[in-house]
Motif scaffolding. Structure first.
Motif, short mmCIF file in Angstrom:
data_model
loop_
_atom_site.label_atom_id
_atom_site.label_comp_id
_atom_site.label_asym_id
_atom_site.label_seq_id
_atom_site.Cartn_x
_atom_site.Cartn_y
_atom_site.Cartn_z
N ALA A 28 0.83 -1.21 0.00
CA ALA A 28 0.00 0.00 0.00
C ALA A 28 0.86 1.25 0.00
CB ALA A 28 -0.93 -0.01 1.21
N ILE A 29 1.94 1.24 0.78
CA ILE A 29 2.83 2.40 0.84
C ILE A 29 3.49 2.62 -0.52
CG2 ILE A 29 4.90 3.36 1.93
CD1 ILE A 29 4.18 1.78 4.45
N ILE A 30 3.91 1.52 -1.15
CA ILE A 30 4.52 1.63 -2.48
C ILE A 30 3.49 2.16 -3.49
CG2 ILE A 30 5.54 0.32 -4.38
CD1 ILE A 30 6.74 -1.55 -2.26
N PHE A 31 2.25 1.62 -3.42
CA PHE A 31 1.19 2.03 -4.35
C PHE A 31 0.89 3.52 -4.22
CE2 PHE A 31 -3.35 2.74 -5.24
CZ PHE A 31 -3.40 2.31 -6.55
N ALA A 84 9.90 3.11 1.11
CA ALA A 84 8.72 2.43 1.63
C ALA A 84 9.10 1.38 2.66
CB ALA A 84 7.93 1.81 0.49
N LEU A 85 10.17 0.61 2.38
CA LEU A 85 10.61 -0.43 3.30
C LEU A 85 11.07 0.17 4.63
CD1 LEU A 85 11.23 -3.35 3.94
CD2 LEU A 85 13.42 -3.10 2.75
N ALA A 86 11.87 1.24 4.57
CA ALA A 86 12.34 1.88 5.80
C ALA A 86 11.17 2.45 6.59
CB ALA A 86 13.34 2.99 5.46
N VAL A 88 20.97 4.16 5.59
CA VAL A 88 21.39 3.93 4.20
C VAL A 88 20.32 4.35 3.19
CG1 VAL A 88 22.94 2.06 4.86
CG2 VAL A 88 20.58 1.52 4.22
N SER A 89 19.11 4.65 3.67
CA SER A 89 18.04 5.09 2.79
C SER A 89 17.40 6.33 3.43
CB SER A 89 17.02 3.96 2.60
OG SER A 89 15.98 4.37 1.72
N GLN A 90 16.09 6.51 3.29
CA GLN A 90 15.40 7.61 3.96
C GLN A 90 14.01 7.16 4.37
OE1 GLN A 90 15.41 10.68 0.98
NE2 GLN A 90 13.53 9.96 0.02
#
Length: 253
Positions: free
Chosen positions: A32-35, A43-45, A197-199
């Motif tokens: 859902a977050i990716i969508f 989205a993963l973080a 390493v991401s945001q």
């Protein structure tokens, strides 16, 4: 406002089911977050940070129930956290499609295995509570911790099944360990590592955190009130759905 309400509803449903089954919140929440527009790593973080609230919500209920063993808590920290950190650092460097296909197959296999064994995890028959058992248990948790840090959905389900299979826990007890230890410590470690390493999409977190916190508490209440049979059925459904979700995600990535 509509976006935040949508995030809250998805998070509440996903984390209630996850709290019941012992994992699988990413089945609904991460896609859902990716969508809604976030890149995969962001989205993963963001999902990992929100998942910590699932552990907090569940722990409020499970810790009061009082069924934790200190040696098992220790190996779930020492054995798994290095794997979580390593996995979280690796995921931003490698294409995830192959891993998603493999993890999807393994996740579905967990559900089928549980379904074919009606008595599995219905009572506590604790075993392997010795040095050899703890060492092998730690190795299994390290491998699952790596998957937890590097992949997206269902690794809590692997922890639940490992605790049932190797240590002889009933579903209810295994889920309580998974939600408290994986939800707070593993996902917290993964969130910090991914954040470095991401945001993280900070303005989406309030809705996700509230849904995770409430879902964790509601699911934990149902686990304690309804017992192992309901938890086993939820586990089987969530594992199969999580595996199919990973296959779909891999085919469209």
């Amino acid at each position: 406002m509509i976006e935040h309400i949508t995030l809250f509803i998805i998070s509440l449903i996903a984390n209630t089911l996850s709290s019941l089954a012992g994992g699988g919140a990413g089945l609904l929440q991460l896609p859902a977050i990716i969508f809604l527009g976030l890149p995969f790593s962001v989205a993963l973080a963001t999902h990992k940070v929100a998942s910590v609230a699932l552990g907090v919500g569940a722990s409020i209920k499970h810790l009061k129930h009082g069924q934790f063993s200190l040696p098992l808590v220790v190996i779930m920290i020492i054995g798994a956290l290095p794997g979580v950190i390593l996995g979280a650092r690796v995921i931003v460097e490698i294409p995830p499609q192959l891993s998603m296909w493999a993890l999807g197959a393994l996740t579905i296999a967990l559900g089928v295995y549980s379904f074919l064994k009606p008595s599995l995890g219905q009572t506590d028959n604790l075993k392997n509570l010795n040095l050899r058992g703890y060492l092998i248990g730690s190795l299994g948790l390290f491998i699952i911790g790596f998957l937890n840090g590097s992949l997206t959905s269902g690794t809590g389900l692997f922890v639940t099944m490992w605790l049932i299979h190797w240590f002889g826990m009933a579903y209810g007890r295994a889920v309580s360990y998974t939600l408290v230890m994986v939800g707070i410590l593993w996902n917290g470690t993964g969130a910090v590592t991914l954040g470095l390493v991401s945001q993280i999409q900070w303005d989406w977190l309030p809705a996700l955190l509230l849904g995770s916190l409430m879902g964790g508490y509601i699911g934990a209440y149902l686990v304690i009130a309804k017992g192992n049979k309901l938890v086993k059925r939820c586990f089987e459904v969530l594992t199969i759905l999580a595996g199919i979700s990973l296959w779909i995600k891999a085919s469209t990535y």
